[in-house]
Design a protein around this motif. Sequence first.
Motif, PDB file in Angstrom:
ATOM      1  N   LEU A  31      -5.874   7.231   8.698  1.00  0.00           N
ATOM      2  CA  LEU A  31      -6.495   5.972   8.133  1.00  0.00           C
ATOM      3  C   LEU A  31      -6.855   6.003   6.776  1.00  0.00           C
ATOM      4  CD1 LEU A  31      -9.103   5.412  10.960  1.00  0.00           C
ATOM      5  CD2 LEU A  31      -6.821   3.986  10.738  1.00  0.00           C
ATOM      6  N   GLY A  32      -6.519   6.965   6.185  1.00  0.00           N
ATOM      7  CA  GLY A  32      -6.763   7.266   4.613  1.00  0.00           C
ATOM      8  C   GLY A  32      -6.259   6.239   3.813  1.00  0.00           C
ATOM      9  N   GLY A  33      -5.145   5.652   3.855  1.00  0.00           N
ATOM     10  CA  GLY A  33      -4.512   4.421   2.966  1.00  0.00           C
ATOM     11  C   GLY A  33      -5.266   3.253   3.248  1.00  0.00           C
ATOM     12  N   LYS A  34      -5.674   2.914   4.277  1.00  0.00           N
ATOM     13  CA  LYS A  34      -6.556   1.641   4.799  1.00  0.00           C
ATOM     14  C   LYS A  34      -7.943   1.751   4.293  1.00  0.00           C
ATOM     15  CE  LYS A  34      -6.381  -2.489   6.216  1.00  0.00           C
ATOM     16  NZ  LYS A  34      -5.599  -3.475   5.581  1.00  0.00           N
ATOM     17  N   LEU A  35      -8.270   2.998   4.098  1.00  0.00           N
ATOM     18  CA  LEU A  35      -9.646   3.157   4.051  1.00  0.00           C
ATOM     19  C   LEU A  35      -9.809   3.073   2.382  1.00  0.00           C
ATOM     20  CD1 LEU A  35     -12.505   3.831   4.981  1.00  0.00           C
ATOM     21  CD2 LEU A  35     -12.032   6.439   4.764  1.00  0.00           C
ATOM     22  N   ASN A  36      -8.904   3.681   1.573  1.00  0.00           N
ATOM     23  CA  ASN A  36      -8.678   3.273   0.132  1.00  0.00           C
ATOM     24  C   ASN A  36      -8.477   2.208  -0.196  1.00  0.00           C
ATOM     25  OD1 ASN A  36      -9.188   6.292  -0.123  1.00  0.00           O
ATOM     26  ND2 ASN A  36      -6.970   6.581  -0.296  1.00  0.00           N
ATOM     27  N   GLU A  37      -7.776   1.147   0.617  1.00  0.00           N
ATOM     28  CA  GLU A  37      -7.599  -0.215   0.104  1.00  0.00           C
ATOM     29  C   GLU A  37      -8.935  -1.126   0.363  1.00  0.00           C
ATOM     30  OE1 GLU A  37      -4.336  -1.716   2.831  1.00  0.00           O
ATOM     31  OE2 GLU A  37      -3.079  -0.776   1.429  1.00  0.00           O
ATOM     32  N   VAL A  38      -9.686  -0.510   1.415  1.00  0.00           N
ATOM     33  CA  VAL A  38     -10.992  -1.260   1.640  1.00  0.00           C
ATOM     34  C   VAL A  38     -11.945  -0.860   0.366  1.00  0.00           C
ATOM     35  CG1 VAL A  38     -13.008  -1.524   3.100  1.00  0.00           C
ATOM     36  CG2 VAL A  38     -10.687  -1.656   4.174  1.00  0.00           C
ATOM     37  N   THR A  39     -11.912   0.290   0.028  1.00  0.00           N
ATOM     38  CA  THR A  39     -12.595   0.866  -1.218  1.00  0.00           C
ATOM     39  C   THR A  39     -12.585  -0.137  -2.349  1.00  0.00           C
ATOM     40  OG1 THR A  39     -12.764   2.862  -0.102  1.00  0.00           O
ATOM     41  CG2 THR A  39     -13.599   2.717  -2.243  1.00  0.00           C
ATOM     42  N   LEU A  90      -9.411   0.370 -11.470  1.00  0.00           N
ATOM     43  CA  LEU A  90      -9.753   0.377  -9.987  1.00  0.00           C
ATOM     44  C   LEU A  90      -9.173   1.596  -9.171  1.00  0.00           C
ATOM     45  CD1 LEU A  90      -8.669  -3.383  -9.348  1.00  0.00           C
ATOM     46  CD2 LEU A  90     -10.931  -2.253  -9.075  1.00  0.00           C
ATOM     47  N   ASN A  91      -8.062   2.157  -9.871  1.00  0.00           N
ATOM     48  CA  ASN A  91      -7.566   3.456  -9.050  1.00  0.00           C
ATOM     49  C   ASN A  91      -8.399   4.527  -9.399  1.00  0.00           C
ATOM     50  OD1 ASN A  91      -4.958   2.312  -7.650  1.00  0.00           O
ATOM     51  ND2 ASN A  91      -4.200   2.262  -9.510  1.00  0.00           N
ATOM     52  N   ALA A  92      -8.974   4.689 -10.698  1.00  0.00           N
ATOM     53  CA  ALA A  92      -9.862   5.560 -11.160  1.00  0.00           C
ATOM     54  C   ALA A  92     -11.011   5.356 -10.126  1.00  0.00           C
ATOM     55  CB  ALA A  92     -10.358   5.403 -12.417  1.00  0.00           C
ATOM     56  N   GLU A  93     -11.558   4.454  -9.943  1.00  0.00           N
ATOM     57  CA  GLU A  93     -12.802   4.380  -8.906  1.00  0.00           C
ATOM     58  C   GLU A  93     -12.529   5.045  -7.599  1.00  0.00           C
ATOM     59  OE1 GLU A  93     -16.434   3.032  -7.674  1.00  0.00           O
ATOM     60  OE2 GLU A  93     -15.619   3.032  -9.773  1.00  0.00           O
ATOM     61  N   VAL A  94     -11.326   4.694  -6.995  1.00  0.00           N
ATOM     62  CA  VAL A  94     -11.092   5.272  -5.662  1.00  0.00           C
ATOM     63  C   VAL A  94     -10.717   6.607  -5.754  1.00  0.00           C
ATOM     64  CG1 VAL A  94      -9.367   5.353  -3.649  1.00  0.00           C
ATOM     65  CG2 VAL A  94     -10.348   3.037  -4.840  1.00  0.00           C
ATOM     66  N   GLY A  95      -9.924   7.276  -6.842  1.00  0.00           N
ATOM     67  CA  GLY A  95      -9.556   8.627  -7.277  1.00  0.00           C
ATOM     68  C   GLY A  95      -8.238   8.961  -6.906  1.00  0.00           C
ATOM     69  N   THR A  96      -7.478   7.895  -6.555  1.00  0.00           N
ATOM     70  CA  THR A  96      -5.987   8.165  -6.109  1.00  0.00           C
ATOM     71  C   THR A  96      -5.326   6.932  -6.289  1.00  0.00           C
ATOM     72  OG1 THR A  96      -4.476   8.681  -4.522  1.00  0.00           O
ATOM     73  CG2 THR A  96      -6.210   7.258  -3.623  1.00  0.00           C
ATOM     74  N   GLN A  97      -4.090   6.955  -6.526  1.00  0.00           N
ATOM     75  CA  GLN A  97      -3.149   5.688  -6.771  1.00  0.00           C
ATOM     76  C   GLN A  97      -2.865   4.923  -5.432  1.00  0.00           C
ATOM     77  OE1 GLN A  97      -1.939   5.162  -9.835  1.00  0.00           O
ATOM     78  NE2 GLN A  97      -0.664   3.337  -9.084  1.00  0.00           N
TER      79      GLN A  97
END
Length: 105
Positions: A31-39, A90-97
Amino acid sequence: MKKPSLSPTARRADIIPLKEGLEALVRAYRLGGKLNEVTVVASWERVMGKAVALKTKEVYVSKGKLFVRLTSAPLKHELVMAKTRVLEMLNAEVGTQVVNEVVFL
């Protein structure tokens, strides 16, 4: 003979911290990818500011693209000009691309 009692702060071997348990659960169910999208969507207002958030109608991620529907044409033009900076923030906020492209509607 009586076993020595553990102090209330001592950790048993089969107990793991909640953070580690949740991370393992996210990995197990992929669920990591979807969780990052929601973030990314949830952090839109914090990253872009209140003024931009007020002019934003809709924000969603689909297949690595962030779609943003705006109510102001001048704001849309400004954000299109600064598209790479928005993407980086936005990518910096999540910490990943998470987002590869930003589309302003």
